[in-house]
Design an enzyme around this catalytic site. Structure first.
Site, short mmCIF file in Angstrom:
data_model
loop_
_atom_site.label_atom_id
_atom_site.label_comp_id
_atom_site.label_asym_id
_atom_site.label_seq_id
_atom_site.Cartn_x
_atom_site.Cartn_y
_atom_site.Cartn_z
N THR A 17 0.83 -1.21 0.00
CA THR A 17 0.00 0.00 0.00
C THR A 17 0.87 1.26 0.00
O THR A 17 0.47 2.29 -0.56
CB THR A 17 -0.98 0.04 1.20
OG1 THR A 17 -0.24 0.08 2.41
CG2 THR A 17 -1.92 -1.15 1.19
N ASN A 27 13.38 4.61 4.75
CA ASN A 27 12.47 3.57 5.24
C ASN A 27 11.25 4.21 5.89
O ASN A 27 11.33 5.32 6.42
CB ASN A 27 13.20 2.71 6.29
CG ASN A 27 12.33 1.60 6.86
OD1 ASN A 27 11.65 0.89 6.12
ND2 ASN A 27 12.33 1.45 8.17
N HIS A 30 8.71 3.45 8.96
CA HIS A 30 8.51 2.58 10.13
C HIS A 30 7.20 2.99 10.82
O HIS A 30 6.98 4.18 11.08
CB HIS A 30 9.68 2.70 11.12
CG HIS A 30 9.51 1.79 12.29
ND1 HIS A 30 9.68 0.43 12.20
CD2 HIS A 30 9.09 2.03 13.56
CE1 HIS A 30 9.41 -0.13 13.36
NE2 HIS A 30 9.05 0.82 14.21
N MET A 70 10.65 -6.30 4.54
CA MET A 70 10.75 -6.94 5.85
C MET A 70 12.08 -7.66 6.10
O MET A 70 12.14 -8.59 6.89
CB MET A 70 9.58 -7.92 6.02
CG MET A 70 8.24 -7.26 5.97
SD MET A 70 8.08 -5.89 7.17
CE MET A 70 6.39 -5.39 6.89
#
Ligand code: GAR
Length: 208
Positions: A13, A108, A110, A91
């Site tokens: 997504t 990234n 998070h 992941m």
């Protein structure tokens, strides 16, 4: 134009949010040139295909060590001539052979407010389970540069949501994705591509 490579492992997504932002002309100075997946079954690959973006599968399962896997990723990023690498629900923790070669060029997302609920073992729904277990009243997401330590690189953007008494890991995850991740990840990518992020003393400063 900067070449953006997006690394994914699952639903994608966040990749979709990047594609939609690109279609709206909101990623200034860059374009998504390829999507690399650690998982051959990732729905993110379908999203890339629908958007006409090249998909490359480098299955994590086929490599014995994190180092061997990271070397394969590094070779592909070099082949793609990546200017920016975006981990969008990726992941796997990358070895320092990648983080050193792409210093301050890997971003990234998070799903928590770093330095809370982060580091090795904190990924996906687990992060929200831990946040609810602790009883925090706000949570959110962090967009940061990636260095050799998990979730420890310079923070670029953070956004928050309120935690409701009846939130479940699933509702909290969805709320954070919709209100924070899908907005801030494309924003940070555009800021990077427009050279509007500078680094001083290991911290990131955004020219908003
Ligand atoms: C997102 O919530 C992202 O922040 C998280 O996994 C989800 C992936 O969703 N990433 C991590 O936990 C990395 N440590 P998506 O595949 O639908 O973008």
């Amino acid at each position: 134009m900067k070449n953006i490579c997006v690394l994914v492992s699952g639903g994608g997504t966040n990749l979709q949010a990047l594609i939609d932002a690109q279609d709206r002309g909101e990623i200034k100075g860059g374009r998504i040139s390829c999507v690399i997946s650690s998982n051959p079954e990732a729905y993110a690959l379908e999203r890339a295909k629908k958007a006409g973006i090249a998909g490359v599968v480098i299955p994590r399962k086929e490599y014995q060590s994190s180092k061997a896997y990271s070397e394969a990723i590094l070779a592909e990023l070099d082949r793609q001539k990546a200017d920016l690498v975006v981990l969008a629900g990726f992941m796997t923790i990358l070895d320092e052979c990648v983080t050193k070669a792409y210093d301050y060029k890997i971003i990234n997302v998070h799903p928590a407010l770093i330095p809370s609920f982060c580091g090795e073992g904190f990924y996906g729904l687990k992060v929200h389970e831990k946040a609810l277990e602790y009883g925090v009243k706000v949570s959110g997401a962090t967009i940061h540069f990636v260095n050799e330590k998990a979730d420890a690189g310079a923070i670029i953007l953070q956004g928050t949501v309120d935690v409701a008494n009846d939130d479940t890991p699933q509702t909290l995850q969805r709320k954070i994705m919709e209100n924070v991740e899908w907005k801030l990840l494309p924003k940070a990518v555009s800021l990077f591509c427009e050279n509007r992020i500078s680094i001083k003393d290991g911290k990131a400063y955004v020219d908003l």
